[in-house]
Write a protein that holds these residues in place. Structure first.
Motif, PDB file in Angstrom:
ATOM      1  N   ILE A   7      12.778 -54.878 -12.318  1.00 27.61           N
ATOM      2  CA  ILE A   7      11.874 -53.730 -12.458  1.00 27.61           C
ATOM      3  C   ILE A   7      12.695 -52.468 -12.730  1.00 27.61           C
ATOM      4  O   ILE A   7      12.364 -51.666 -13.600  1.00 27.61           O
ATOM      5  N   ASP A   8      13.790 -52.314 -11.989  1.00 26.82           N
ATOM      6  CA  ASP A   8      14.674 -51.156 -12.188  1.00 26.82           C
ATOM      7  C   ASP A   8      15.376 -51.196 -13.538  1.00 26.82           C
ATOM      8  O   ASP A   8      15.828 -50.167 -14.033  1.00 26.82           O
ATOM      9  N   GLN A   9      15.492 -52.388 -14.126  1.00 23.96           N
ATOM     10  CA  GLN A   9      16.220 -52.547 -15.382  1.00 23.96           C
ATOM     11  C   GLN A   9      15.336 -52.383 -16.626  1.00 23.96           C
ATOM     12  O   GLN A   9      15.819 -52.503 -17.752  1.00 23.96           O
ATOM     13  N   GLN A  10      14.039 -52.127 -16.434  1.00 23.83           N
ATOM     14  CA  GLN A  10      13.157 -51.916 -17.591  1.00 23.83           C
ATOM     15  C   GLN A  10      13.643 -50.699 -18.377  1.00 23.83           C
ATOM     16  O   GLN A  10      13.968 -49.671 -17.803  1.00 23.83           O
ATOM     17  N   GLY A  11      13.697 -50.851 -19.696  1.00 26.30           N
ATOM     18  CA  GLY A  11      14.190 -49.763 -20.549  1.00 26.30           C
ATOM     19  C   GLY A  11      15.697 -49.620 -20.518  1.00 26.30           C
ATOM     20  O   GLY A  11      16.252 -48.661 -21.042  1.00 26.30           O
ATOM     21  N   SER A  12      16.378 -50.602 -19.910  1.00 28.80           N
ATOM     22  CA  SER A  12      17.833 -50.519 -19.792  1.00 28.80           C
ATOM     23  C   SER A  12      18.528 -51.829 -20.181  1.00 28.80           C
ATOM     24  O   SER A  12      19.480 -51.831 -20.949  1.00 28.80           O
ATOM     25  N   LEU A  13      18.033 -52.959 -19.643  1.00 28.67           N
ATOM     26  CA  LEU A  13      18.665 -54.261 -19.904  1.00 28.67           C
ATOM     27  C   LEU A  13      18.195 -54.825 -21.236  1.00 28.67           C
ATOM     28  O   LEU A  13      17.000 -55.021 -21.458  1.00 28.67           O
ATOM     29  N   ARG A  14      19.158 -55.091 -22.125  1.00 26.45           N
ATOM     30  CA  ARG A  14      18.815 -55.619 -23.432  1.00 26.45           C
ATOM     31  C   ARG A  14      18.345 -57.066 -23.340  1.00 26.45           C
ATOM     32  O   ARG A  14      18.752 -57.827 -22.476  1.00 26.45           O
ATOM     33  N   TRP A  15      17.474 -57.449 -24.297  1.00 28.43           N
ATOM     34  CA  TRP A  15      16.908 -58.790 -24.366  1.00 28.43           C
ATOM     35  C   TRP A  15      17.997 -59.854 -24.438  1.00 28.43           C
ATOM     36  O   TRP A  15      17.934 -60.886 -23.754  1.00 28.43           O
ATOM     37  N   GLU A  16      19.028 -59.638 -25.248  1.00 26.61           N
ATOM     38  CA  GLU A  16      20.088 -60.631 -25.410  1.00 26.61           C
ATOM     39  C   GLU A  16      20.809 -60.890 -24.086  1.00 26.61           C
ATOM     40  O   GLU A  16      21.167 -62.024 -23.767  1.00 26.61           O
ATOM     41  N   LYS A  17      21.029 -59.834 -23.319  1.00 26.80           N
ATOM     42  CA  LYS A  17      21.689 -59.982 -22.017  1.00 26.80           C
ATOM     43  C   LYS A  17      20.764 -60.690 -21.027  1.00 26.80           C
ATOM     44  O   LYS A  17      21.209 -61.544 -20.254  1.00 26.80           O
ATOM     45  N   PHE A  18      19.495 -60.325 -21.053  1.00 21.42           N
ATOM     46  CA  PHE A  18      18.505 -60.974 -20.187  1.00 21.42           C
ATOM     47  C   PHE A  18      18.492 -62.488 -20.445  1.00 21.42           C
ATOM     48  O   PHE A  18      18.516 -63.286 -19.508  1.00 21.42           O
TER      49      PHE A  18
END
Length: 199
Positions: free
Chosen positions: A120-131
């Motif tokens: 939730i804290d990573q929304q708008g921060s963690l890229r899809w490829e990393k996820f």
């Protein structure tokens, strides 16, 4: 394709100019929700997807938006490696044993358990490829991987396996997916091909 030697793509070229792309994992998950939403025509989905994925207010012709969305999906969301496997004749019939929406709680809990990451804290921060890389790298001891393992497991056969078979069957029913999962690649290919035929 995810590599450690190249930086992640930050923009896309459209008509000779570069525009930033929004490929945070939560944006991509909303994009998948949009693709599943039967309240929109495919052409509307392209219009909305373009707004979601491309950071520009400039208006473009539908054909341009379609090509931009297709390029982002093919090379960055689904990944070129899947396309290469398909064109080289490798099987892409791999059954899917999870659903990003249905399994959201398990995925959230497993990211906390495995990496100490609050999605939730990573929304708008963690890229899809990393996820995607982190999701596939989880150990079998996480709740998400445990459930995927249950869904993928074959029921045991032979004498002395009745109890084990019964227990696994109960677990499979408990964690069953709401619907048969088609690959995202299949669904998106179908949509792009249909739109290409209508253009």
């Amino acid at each position: 394709m995810f590599t450690l030697s190249d930086r992640l793509e930050e923009d896309i070229e459209i008509e000779g100019k570069y525009y930033p792309i929004n490929l945070f994992f939560d944006v991509v998950l909303r994009f998948f929700d949009l693709m599943d939403d039967e309240n929109f025509f495919d052409s509307d989905k392209i219009e909305i997807a373009f707004e979601m994925l491309v950071g520009t207010e400039k208006d473009f012709e539908f054909e341009t938006k379609y090509k931009a969305v297709q390029a982002i999906v093919t090379s960055l969301i689904i990944g070129v490696e899947n396309k290469q496997k398909k064109s080289s004749g490798e099987s892409s019939d791999k059954k899917i044993y999870y659903d990003l929406k249905q399994d959201a709680e398990y995925i959230y809990a497993s990211f906390m358990q495995e990496y100490g990451i609050d999605l939730i804290d990573q929304q708008g921060s963690l890229r899809w490829e990393k996820f995607k890389a982190l999701l596939s790298g989880m150990r079998d001891t996480t709740k998400f991987k445990e459930i995927v393992g249950i869904r993928a497991a074959k029921l045991p056969t032979g004498k002395g396996t009745e109890e084990e078979r019964k227990r696994l069957k109960e677990l499979k029913e408990m964690y069953a997916l709401n619907k048969d999962q088609k690959s995202r690649e299949e669904e998106l290919d179908y949509m792009f091909n249909k739109l290409a035929g209508g253009n």
